[in-house]
Write a protein that holds these residues in place. Structure first.
Motif, short mmCIF file in Angstrom:
data_model
loop_
_atom_site.label_atom_id
_atom_site.label_comp_id
_atom_site.label_asym_id
_atom_site.label_seq_id
_atom_site.Cartn_x
_atom_site.Cartn_y
_atom_site.Cartn_z
N THR A 184 -11.40 21.24 3.69
CA THR A 184 -11.20 22.56 2.69
C THR A 184 -10.47 23.50 3.89
O THR A 184 -10.40 23.10 5.43
CB THR A 184 -12.86 22.64 2.57
N ASP A 185 -10.66 24.50 2.69
CA ASP A 185 -9.55 25.53 3.86
C ASP A 185 -10.40 26.19 4.77
O ASP A 185 -10.02 26.18 5.72
CB ASP A 185 -8.89 26.96 2.87
N ASP A 186 -11.56 26.33 4.42
CA ASP A 186 -13.05 26.89 5.77
C ASP A 186 -13.02 25.61 6.45
O ASP A 186 -13.34 26.76 7.92
CB ASP A 186 -14.22 26.74 4.99
N GLU A 187 -12.84 24.66 6.24
CA GLU A 187 -12.97 23.60 7.28
C GLU A 187 -11.32 23.81 8.47
O GLU A 187 -12.03 23.57 9.71
CB GLU A 187 -13.07 22.45 7.00
N VAL A 188 -10.61 23.76 8.24
CA VAL A 188 -9.37 23.44 8.51
C VAL A 188 -9.53 25.33 9.70
O VAL A 188 -8.66 24.93 10.36
CB VAL A 188 -7.99 24.05 7.75
N THR A 189 -9.82 26.08 8.97
CA THR A 189 -10.13 27.18 9.53
C THR A 189 -10.97 27.33 10.74
O THR A 189 -11.48 27.55 12.34
CB THR A 189 -10.39 28.58 8.68
N GLN A 190 -12.54 26.56 10.50
CA GLN A 190 -13.70 26.37 10.99
C GLN A 190 -12.39 25.25 13.16
O GLN A 190 -13.20 25.38 14.27
CB GLN A 190 -14.34 26.01 10.67
N ILE A 191 -11.95 24.35 12.17
CA ILE A 191 -11.27 23.80 13.34
C ILE A 191 -10.61 24.58 15.15
O ILE A 191 -10.43 24.32 15.62
CB ILE A 191 -10.52 22.28 12.46
N ASN A 192 -9.55 25.13 14.14
CA ASN A 192 -9.54 25.99 15.19
C ASN A 192 -8.30 25.20 15.89
O ASN A 192 -8.46 25.91 17.15
CB ASN A 192 -10.53 27.19 15.69
N GLY A 193 -8.05 24.10 15.62
CA GLY A 193 -7.14 24.06 16.16
C GLY A 193 -7.55 22.87 17.67
O GLY A 193 -7.63 22.06 18.37
N ASP A 194 -9.04 22.19 17.86
CA ASP A 194 -9.88 21.64 18.27
C ASP A 194 -10.48 20.65 18.46
O ASP A 194 -9.87 19.48 16.71
CB ASP A 194 -11.60 22.95 17.90
N ARG A 195 -9.47 19.63 19.12
CA ARG A 195 -9.17 18.50 18.85
C ARG A 195 -10.37 17.58 18.33
O ARG A 195 -10.12 16.52 17.22
CB ARG A 195 -8.17 18.05 20.18
N ASP A 196 -11.43 17.90 19.14
CA ASP A 196 -12.04 17.28 18.85
C ASP A 196 -13.60 17.06 16.75
O ASP A 196 -13.83 16.53 16.34
CB ASP A 196 -13.73 17.45 19.84
N ARG A 197 -13.18 18.88 17.21
CA ARG A 197 -13.68 19.08 15.68
C ARG A 197 -12.55 18.45 14.57
O ARG A 197 -13.14 18.14 13.47
CB ARG A 197 -13.89 20.62 15.38
N LEU A 198 -11.19 18.52 14.83
CA LEU A 198 -10.62 17.44 13.84
C LEU A 198 -11.13 15.62 13.77
O LEU A 198 -10.92 15.90 12.69
CB LEU A 198 -8.94 17.77 13.99
N SER A 199 -11.02 15.52 14.26
CA SER A 199 -11.59 13.96 14.99
C SER A 199 -12.84 14.00 13.64
O SER A 199 -12.79 12.81 13.11
CB SER A 199 -11.80 13.54 15.91
N GLY A 200 -13.59 14.93 14.36
CA GLY A 200 -14.93 14.34 13.89
C GLY A 200 -14.71 15.01 11.33
O GLY A 200 -15.34 14.10 11.39
N LYS A 201 -14.03 16.09 11.69
CA LYS A 201 -13.99 16.35 10.41
C LYS A 201 -13.03 15.16 9.26
O LYS A 201 -13.69 14.55 8.32
CB LYS A 201 -12.83 17.66 9.74
N LEU A 202 -12.64 14.28 9.96
CA LEU A 202 -11.40 13.07 9.42
C LEU A 202 -12.32 12.18 9.40
O LEU A 202 -12.14 11.49 8.54
CB LEU A 202 -10.05 12.79 10.67
N GLU A 209 -15.56 11.79 9.15
CA GLU A 209 -16.99 12.80 7.89
C GLU A 209 -15.54 12.49 6.95
O GLU A 209 -16.23 11.64 5.61
CB GLU A 209 -17.37 14.14 8.04
N ARG A 210 -14.79 13.06 6.39
CA ARG A 210 -14.34 12.93 5.12
C ARG A 210 -13.05 11.47 4.92
O ARG A 210 -13.55 11.48 3.19
CB ARG A 210 -12.43 13.98 5.48
N TYR A 211 -12.74 11.03 5.36
CA TYR A 211 -11.74 9.66 5.01
C TYR A 211 -12.67 8.56 5.45
O TYR A 211 -12.09 7.52 4.98
CB TYR A 211 -10.68 9.69 5.68
N GLY A 212 -14.05 8.83 5.63
CA GLY A 212 -14.95 7.62 6.56
C GLY A 212 -14.33 6.94 7.55
O GLY A 212 -14.45 5.53 7.74
N TRP A 213 -13.12 7.07 8.71
CA TRP A 213 -12.58 6.51 9.09
C TRP A 213 -13.02 6.46 10.87
O TRP A 213 -14.18 7.29 11.24
CB TRP A 213 -11.20 7.22 9.79
N ALA A 214 -13.11 5.19 11.62
CA ALA A 214 -13.56 5.16 12.95
C ALA A 214 -12.47 6.43 14.16
O ALA A 214 -11.97 7.07 13.78
CB ALA A 214 -13.48 4.18 13.38
#
Length: 66
Positions: free
Chosen positions: A25-43, A45-50
């Motif tokens: 979501t737009d809010d998630e992308v804003t909250q990630i704010n370029g943080d690698r760990d946050r992006l990894s965690g959201k991906l 969560e959203r896509y069910g990836w390891a």
């Protein structure tokens, strides 16, 4: 390009991130704010990836941005 540069250019890259991973979501992308760990965690969560899969996708994205 490395993740320090991604963080610094996050506002400019938000559109590319949304295009790459449309389930974020737009809010998630804003909250990630370029943080690698946050992006990894959201991906994971959203896509069910390891974690390794999310990291691989992020590295591919990073290479294409350079």
């Amino acid at each position: 390009m490395n993740w320090d540069i991604i963080q610094g250019k996050w506002d400019q890259l938000k559109g590319s991130v949304k295009q790459e991973w449309g389930e974020l979501t737009d809010d998630e992308v804003t909250q990630i704010n370029g943080d690698r760990d946050r992006l990894s965690g959201k991906l994971q969560e959203r896509y069910g990836w390891a974690k390794a899969d999310a990291e691989e996708k992020m590295n591919d994205f990073l290479r294409r941005q350079g």
